[in-house]
Write a protein that holds these residues in place. Sequence first.
Motif, PDB file in Angstrom:
ATOM      1  N   GLY A  34      12.970 -10.498  28.460  1.00  0.00           N
ATOM      2  CA  GLY A  34      12.788 -10.151  29.866  1.00  0.00           C
ATOM      3  C   GLY A  34      13.424  -8.829  30.249  1.00  0.00           C
ATOM      4  N   SER A  35      14.057  -8.129  29.306  1.00  0.00           N
ATOM      5  CA  SER A  35      14.760  -6.877  29.623  1.00  0.00           C
ATOM      6  C   SER A  35      13.976  -5.678  29.111  1.00  0.00           C
ATOM      7  N   ARG A  36      14.062  -4.580  29.851  1.00  0.00           N
ATOM      8  CA  ARG A  36      13.478  -3.319  29.387  1.00  0.00           C
ATOM      9  C   ARG A  36      14.479  -2.493  28.598  1.00  0.00           C
ATOM     10  N   MET A  39      17.080  -4.408  22.934  1.00  0.00           N
ATOM     11  CA  MET A  39      17.977  -5.504  22.564  1.00  0.00           C
ATOM     12  C   MET A  39      17.436  -6.219  21.330  1.00  0.00           C
ATOM     13  N   PHE A  40      18.361  -6.838  20.553  1.00  0.00           N
ATOM     14  CA  PHE A  40      17.947  -7.716  19.463  1.00  0.00           C
ATOM     15  C   PHE A  40      19.020  -8.778  19.262  1.00  0.00           C
ATOM     16  N   VAL A  50      15.306 -10.923  15.730  1.00  0.00           N
ATOM     17  CA  VAL A  50      14.317 -11.030  16.814  1.00  0.00           C
ATOM     18  C   VAL A  50      14.672  -9.955  17.841  1.00  0.00           C
ATOM     19  N   TYR A  51      13.658  -9.245  18.373  1.00  0.00           N
ATOM     20  CA  TYR A  51      13.942  -8.106  19.252  1.00  0.00           C
ATOM     21  C   TYR A  51      12.875  -8.033  20.341  1.00  0.00           C
ATOM     22  N   ASN A  52      13.087  -7.119  21.308  1.00  0.00           N
ATOM     23  CA  ASN A  52      12.134  -6.972  22.407  1.00  0.00           C
ATOM     24  C   ASN A  52      11.306  -5.707  22.246  1.00  0.00           C
TER      25      ASN A  52
END
Length: 735
Positions: A34-36, A39-40, A50-52
């Motif tokens: 949910g973040s822009r 992050m991982f 796992v990352y964004n």
Amino acid sequence: MGELIRSHDWSGSPLGHPDTWPPCLRSTVSLLLGSRFPMFVGFGPELGFVYNDSYAEILGDKHPAALGGRFQDIWSEIWPDIVPLIERAMAGEATWSENLPLTLNRHGYDEPTWFTFSYSPVRDEEDRVAGMFCACTETTGRVQAEAALRENEARLRFLDRLGKEAANSLDADAILATTTRMLAEHLGLSNCAYADMDPDEDGFTIRGDWAAEGSPSIVGHYSLADFGRRAVEDLGAGRPLVIHDNLAELEPGEAATFQAIGIAATICMPLVKDGRLTALMAIHDRVPRTWTDHELALLGEVTERSWAHIERVRAVAALREAVADLEALNLTLEQRVEERTSRLFETEEVLRQSQKLEAVGQLTGGVAHDFNNLLTIIRSSVDFLLRPDLPEARRSRYLHAVSETVERASKLTSQLLAFARRQTLQPVTIDVGARLHALADLLDTVTGARITVVTELPERPCFIEVDVSQFETALVNMAVNARDAMDGEGTLTLRLACGSSLPPIRGHAGSPGPFAAISLGDTGSGIPPDLQARVFEPFFTTKEVGKGTGLGLSQVFGFAKQSGGDVTFESTPSLGTTFTLYLPQVAAMASSGEPVVEAAEVEPGGAGQRVLVVEDNIEVGRFATQILHDLGYETTWATNAEEALNKLGPSGAEFDVVFSDVVMPGMGGVALAKLLRDEFPDLPVVLASGYSHVLARDGTHGFELLSKPYSADQVSRVLRRVVRAKRRVSPEPMS
């Protein structure tokens, strides 16, 4: 990334299928998706990854294969650097690293990068550390930019010091001796030398050098071929020869030539004049050395500056010699007169080139002086604004000072562009007589109560096509100049003559026109004859320090030229001066041609409208998206035109407006706007630019333009206007 996680094959991952993930991992993944912010999470004994979406951009070519993999396998090239931080996080200790240098391989090659990030332990339901969480940002661009700025400042300081030293000498060899010594000491080198090429360009003579203690002098004559094939090819083609370690880079025989004179690393800079390799300047070190771009650029600039100064010195010496010879010539020897005259012509050409360099130096110095003054105000104000105990009244005063100073800096840039005829004009057709009549009150205010403003305007309309803002600025600049010439008391006459011809001005042929001739005459002291040739020079002023920039009349000159006209003046000492601005007349339009200004609707801001921001500069992009958020808009940021097209998709329906920079790598903002106008005619585009040669040459192509620096209020007003225009032309939905 959410979709990718759902469709991913987790059979080979140490994390297993998401259905089996513990609650602590599920909540952490939900947080980062949910973040822009990049992050991982690395979870479990093998730190499954796992990352964004934001972090996917950092991974480069490692994405999407990195999803579900082992942390150590994904970043194997930096694992030794970060494993101590990981061990601390897995031991329950949060870590913070700022601008940490890391050499990544994410595109098939090693690249230096810098990151600011934190590692935090992830605890399971029994409060045991089960993994680690990272929030990070790449600071490579900022770190490299700051380093480049520091190097550039150091280079400028050195070049300035080298110019105070070299300027004191009128001997070419003395100049070069000073230059080689200072350059070698500045860079910590073992040797710095200069050489003249033989006429056949096959050999060269080192006429002087500076050698550190323990290093031999290398003065003498050499064959270029003895230093190897690269030396012949690079220097012969006018390229610098750069060797970091001759034993590793050259054939043994070629390296032996360098080794024999105590050189392991070298940069040799060629000086090419009139298509011929004329001279060399070189820096050497006795040990292998990785030369930097800064050192290469510095040597190139020192070489050009040194030879330019030497040419000036030689030109002056040649002129003195020519004058002495001319005095001794026998007037009956026609052949000798012709020879000396030819030498004078050559000398004068060199002097003209020197004068051009002087003009550039004057312009650069003026710009630096004015901008440094403005930056001093801004920096001092910001320093006070950072104080937490600053009273509100003083905070307001300093904020006002910063805003006002930014406006002055923007105006200074606009005046410089006007003189260079590079500002972006937005011409409209106006009745110049009506406009001058409306401006009379403004000029009366500008000049003061003791100056009488008299207008002499024809009754019939007279139309011109100009940028209204620049036209009014030119008139105000002329009026201010007249006010100062009259010492605040006298008569200013504003006169308009239509259907005039353009007279010959400053050696340029005239034109039958028709032209509108707008003149401002004063009853002041007049311009001394010896200063009249410099009236339109940038930064030339007779006023006291702090009373004027010397850019006012240069703006008038640049505006007149870029608008297809010209400006001239007549002046009589003690009687006054009249400046006349000639601008081409045009046919009357069906309407007045004046832009219709709608009453601004009172709106709180963006009201949730969706803006696609296209900006390649990281800092400006962050600033633009931030102020748009604060204004109530929803934003998506693309760093180039190609990325913007991908985000727009096949219809562009997800966005209400596109806000794009003009100057970008690859496809520029104007080309993007034209493409969007063809593909999505209902999608408005607003352009922003500090300066663009495309806009200065071709105009805005019908698009809205915001000039940098822009304010939040200006952005809001332009975006509201184009969105309202879109609503007016959009068809009503069918019931």
